[in-house]
Design a protein around this motif. Structure first.
Motif, PDB file in Angstrom:
ATOM      1  N   SER A   5      36.896 110.663  46.412  1.00 32.20           N
ATOM      2  CA  SER A   5      38.161 110.020  46.076  1.00 32.20           C
ATOM      3  C   SER A   5      38.692 110.448  44.734  1.00 32.20           C
ATOM      4  CB  SER A   5      37.979 108.499  46.113  1.00 32.20           C
ATOM      5  OG  SER A   5      36.981 108.119  45.185  1.00 32.20           O
ATOM      6  N   HIS A 206      35.285 119.199  48.519  1.00 33.02           N
ATOM      7  CA  HIS A 206      35.782 118.281  49.538  1.00 33.02           C
ATOM      8  C   HIS A 206      37.177 118.631  50.039  1.00 33.02           C
ATOM      9  CE1 HIS A 206      32.299 115.860  48.715  1.00 33.02           C
ATOM     10  NE2 HIS A 206      32.652 115.713  47.444  1.00 33.02           N
ATOM     11  N   ILE A 217      43.768 113.223  55.509  1.00 31.18           N
ATOM     12  CA  ILE A 217      42.795 112.908  54.465  1.00 31.18           C
ATOM     13  C   ILE A 217      43.282 111.729  53.629  1.00 31.18           C
ATOM     14  CG2 ILE A 217      41.511 113.817  52.505  1.00 31.18           C
ATOM     15  CD1 ILE A 217      40.796 115.063  55.166  1.00 31.18           C
ATOM     16  N   LYS A 225      35.575 108.894  52.353  1.00 33.99           N
ATOM     17  CA  LYS A 225      35.683 109.887  51.294  1.00 33.99           C
ATOM     18  C   LYS A 225      34.493 109.862  50.347  1.00 33.99           C
ATOM     19  CE  LYS A 225      40.694 109.246  51.336  1.00 33.99           C
ATOM     20  NZ  LYS A 225      41.887 108.872  50.523  1.00 33.99           N
ATOM     21  N   ALA A 232      31.401 114.711  51.945  1.00 32.82           N
ATOM     22  CA  ALA A 232      32.048 113.434  52.237  1.00 32.82           C
ATOM     23  C   ALA A 232      31.714 113.014  53.667  1.00 32.82           C
ATOM     24  CB  ALA A 232      33.563 113.559  52.054  1.00 32.82           C
TER      25      ALA A 232
END
Length: 647
Positions: A5, A206, A217, A225, A232
Motif C-alpha cells: 500500500s 508490486h 489494483i 495489498k 502482495a
C-alpha cells in the motif's frame, strides 16, 4: 518490509492514482535504450560513466533520481518513454550482474537496482569530492592496494573489473549485488535521506504489467495489498491462478495426444510434435505472465522461474527428439529404403545422434541460463562417460560393426549369403545384430561385431553361375571316340544359348573349356567348365540339367559310356562296343582330318559362328514357363560389363 500500500502513500499528490502505471518505471530499469531519447538526453547511446568509484556512484544515483523525478512530475507518456529507457540503462550499467542467472536477469536486475537505491537513500554517503576519482584510483593501484572503494561503514563495494568485456570499469561488485536484499532488510527501518526516492522498491516489486488495469489494483481491498513473503496477496492469487491454468492446458493437451491412435505412420510421428511444443508455448506464456505482468520477485521468482525454465528446456528437448523421429520416418517411408534394412537403421541412428547433439547444446544453454557452473558438470560428464563407455563396450563394438556393414554393404536384406561355413538369407540388419533365416527356416541372430568379421559370400551379387563337372568315361573308350566326345561337347557349349561364350570381365583368364585331363583309377576323365548367362539359381538348375542330358546323348552317339568305379569279374564274354558306331565315329574323324577341320585344340572361328545359339532351350516339347524375374543387380552389372553376355 514496506507494504504494497505504500506504493501510493509514498508518491506526491499529482502521482496518486497511477499505481497501475508504476510498472513502467520498474520495467524501464531493465530495457536497454532502443530508441533515441528526447529533450536533454541528446546522446542516448552514451554508456554510463564508470571510470572511477565516484563516477559510478554518481551515475547510478543521478539517473535513478531522474527517472523517479520524471515519473512523479509527468507520469509515463509516449513522449518520455524513450528517456525512461535511456536513463535506466545507464543506471543499471553500473552493476556487475554476472552472477545473476540469465533466466532471472530481467526481473532480478530491476529488483537489485531498486534495493541498492533504497539502501543508499538510508545510509550516510560522503560528498562526491571525498570519493576517489580516476586519478586517485590510479595512484592507489600503483601503490599495490586493491582497486576498490567501499561506502563508509557498509559492505557496499565498487571495484575495478579485472577481466571480461567490461574490463577496467568500476562497478558495484557481484557480491554487493548478491547481498542487496540482505542490506535492504537491515536498513529498511531507517528513515530516508534528503533527495531520496521513497517507495521505489515497493513500486518495482508490486507494480503490475500492462495487462492488469490500474483501476483493479486501486479498487482492491487493503488486505490484498499486504506483502506476504515478498509478494502482495493479490500477486499470490494471480500466480496460483496462472499456474493452475497452465497446468490445466497441458493436461488437456496430453489427454488429446493420448487419444490419438498410435499407428507408426509419418503423419502420426509428426503429430507427436504437438505436446512438446505445446509445453514450450504454455511455459513461455507462464514465464511472461509471472515475470512481466504479475511481477514476482525474490525467492519466489527464483523458485518459479527456475522450474518454468527447466520445463521449457525439457519440452524443447522432447520436441527436438520428436522432430528427429518424424524426419527419419519420412525418409524411411521412401520406397527405395526397406524398413528393416541397415539403411533404415542408419537413418534412425543419424537423426537420433543429431537430435542428441542439439539436446546437449540446449542442456549447456539451460545450465548457463540457470546459473549452473559448467566446469564441474563437464568434468563429471567426462568421468561418467568413460565409465559408461567401458560398461557398454560390447554394445559399442556391435554399433561400430553395424556402421561397417552399412559402409561396405557386403550383404543387404533379402540376399542369400554364406557366412563362415553356413548358408542363409538375410532377414534384418540392425544396429546391434544381424538376423539370418537358415534353410531349416530358423532365425539365427549374430552380433554385428562378429558378423562383420566373418567371410561373407553374397550369392545375389554374382553375374553368372559356373557349370563345372567331370566326365568319367570307361577305359574301353578309344582315342577316336574320346576326340569325338570332346568336339561335340565343345560344340554343345558354343551352341547352347544359356552358356556364356566370352569369359567374365572379372575372370578373363578362365574361359569355357572341355579338356581331356587324365587317367583315373577306373576311367579316363574329361573336365567340362563353363559359365551360364543366368544369375538365378533356379534357372541355372534347369540349364545344368539340360547340359547333362545332352552330354549323355553325345556319349551314346560316340558309342561309349560312363565308367563304373567297381571291379568286375567276367564269367561270360564281355559286351563289345557297337562296331557300326565305332566305324561311323572313325569315319567322321577321318573326314575332319581330310578337310583340315579337326576341332583340336579348339573349334575354328567359322564353326563357332555356325553353331552359336543353334540349340533350342528349353528343349522341344518342354512347357514354356514364366520368364525368369528381372534382377536389378544383374541388369546393372550387365550394363556396366559388356563382356558379360552370351556372345
Amino acid at each position: 518490509m514496506i507494504p504494497a500500500s505504500s506504493c501510493t502513500t509514498a508518491l506526491t499528490a499529482s502521482a496518486r492514482g497511477r499505481v497501475g502505471a508504476a510498472w513502467v518505471v520498474a520495467l524501464s530499469l531493465v530495457l536497454p535504450a532502443l530508441t533515441p531519447a528526447a529533450g536533454a538526453e541528446g546522446f542516448p547511446l552514451e554508456p554510463p560513466d564508470t571510470s572511477s568509484p565516484r563516477a559510478t556512484l554518481k551515475t547510478f544515483i543521478e539517473n535513478v533520481n531522474e527517472v523517479y523525478r520524471i515519473y512523479q512530475d509527468e507520469g509515463v507518456t509516449e513522449a518520455n518513454r524513450a528517456q525512461f529507457a535511456t536513463l535506466s540503462a545507464r543506471a543499471l550499467g553500473t552493476l556487475d550482474l554476472s552472477e545473476i542467472p540469465p533466466t532471472q536477469l530481467k526481473t532480478g536486475r530491476r529488483e537489485t537496482g531498486a534495493l541498492i537505491k533504497e539502501v543508499l537513500d538510508r545510509v550516510e554517503l560522503p560528498p562526491y569530492e571525498a570519493i576517489p576519482d580516476a586519478a586517485a584510483m590510479q595512484a592507489l593501484q600503483e601503490s599495490g592496494a586493491p582497486p576498490r572503494w567501499r561506502v563508509p561503514h557498509t559492505a557496499i563495494t565498487i571495484a575495478r573489473v579485472g577481466q571480461g568485456p567490461r574490463q577496467g570499469e568500476y562497478l558495484f561488485t557481484a557480491k554487493t549485488v548478491a547481498q542487496a536484499k540482505d542490506f535492504y532488510e537491515r536498513v529498511s527501518h531507517l528513515p530516508y535521506n534528503a533527495g531520496a526516492s521513497p517507495g521505489l522498491y515497493a513500486i518495482v516489486v508490486h507494480g503490475p504489467g500492462w495487462m492488469i488495469s490500474e483501476s483493479w489494483i486501486v479498487a482492491l481491498p487493503a488486505w490484498m495489498k499486504i506483502a506476504l513473503l515478498q509478494l502482495a496477496v493479490w500477486q499470490w492469487i494471480a500466480l496460483a491462478s496462472v499456474l493452475v491454468l497452465g497446468a490445466g492446458l497441458l493436461w488437456l493437451l496430453s489427454r488429446w495426444t493420448r487419444r490419438r491412435k498410435r499407428r507408426a505412420t509419418v503423419a502420426w510421428h509428426w503429430s507427436r510434435l504437438v505436446l512438446p511444443f505445446g509445453v514450450v508455448a504454455v511455459v513461455a506464456a507462464l514465464i511472461y505472465l509471472t515475470e512481466d505482468q504479475i511481477g514476482i520477485s525474490g525467492t519466489v521468482l527464483a523458485i518459479v522461474s527456475t522450474a518454468l525454465w527447466v520445463a521449457l528446456f525439457v519440452g524443447a528437448g522432447a520436441g527436438v527428439f520428436a522432430i528427429g523421429t518424424a524426419v527419419a520416418a519420412a525418409i524411411i517411408a521412401s520406397p527405395r529404403i526397406k524398413p528393416e534394412s541397415i539403411d533404415a537403421h542408419m537413418v534412425r541412428i543419424s537423426t537420433r545422434l543429431v537430435s542428441l547433439l542439439v539436446v546437449f547444446y540446449l542442456g549447456v544453454v539451460a545450465a548457463q541460463s540457470l546459473g549452473v557452473p559448467l566446469a564441474p558438470l563437464l568434468a563429471g560428464l567426462g568421468v561418467g562417460g568413460l565409465a559408461v563407455a567401458l560398461a557398454a563396450r560390447p554394445t559399442l563394438e556391435n554399433l561400430i560393426g553395424g556402421v561397417t556393414l552399412f559402409a561396405d554393404k557386403p550383404v543387404r536384406v533379402g540376399d542369400a549369403c554364406r557366412y563362415g561355413d553356413k548358408f542363409g538369407f538375410v532377414e534384418e540388419i540392425g544396429l546391434r545384430s544381424t538376423r539370418i533365416r537358415t534353410l531349416d527356416r530358423t532365425i539365427v541372430s549374430i552380433p554385428n561385431s562378429q558378423f562383420a568379421e566373418l567371410q561373407l559370400e553374397n550369392y545375389n551379387r554374382r553375374d553368372c553361375i559356373r557349370f563345372d563337372t567331370v566326365l568319367y568315361l570307361r577305359y574301353e573308350t578309344t582315342a577316336e571316340q574320346l576326340r569325338y566326345v570332346l568336339a561335340k561337347v565343345r560344340e554343345l557349349l558354343v551352341a547352347h544359348p544359356k552358356i556364356l561364350n566370352e569369359p567374365p570381365l572379372l575372370h578373363p583368364s578362365i574361359p569355357n573349356y572341355v579338356r581331356f585331363v587324365g587317367f583315373g583309377e577306373h576311367s579316363v576323365n574329361i573336365e567340362v567348365f563353363a559359365f551360364s548367362t543366368t544369375a538365378d539359381m533356379g534357372e541355372f538348375r534347369g540349364v545344368r540339367e539340360d547340359l547333362l542330358l545332352r552330354i549323355m546323348d553325345i556319349l551314346k552317339e560316340a558309342g561309349t559310356g560312363l565308367a563304373i568305379p567297381a571291379q568286375t569279374t567276367f564269367f561270360t564274354r564281355a559286351a563289345q562296343p557297337d562296331a557300326a558306331r565305332v566305324d561311323a565315329v572313325e569315319t567322321q574323324l577321318q573326314a575332319w582330318r581330310a578337310e583340315g577341320a579337326l576341332p583340336f585344340p579348339d573349334l575354328t572361328e567359322e564353326r563357332r559362328q555356325q553353331l552359336t545359339d543353334t540349340l533350342d532351350f528349353p528343349p522341344a516339347g518342354s512347357p514354356k514357363g514364366p520368364p525368369a524375374p528381372a534382377r536389378d543387380e544383374s541388369t546393372v552389372r550387365a550394363s556396366n560389363n559388356p563382356g558379360v553376355s552370351k556372345k
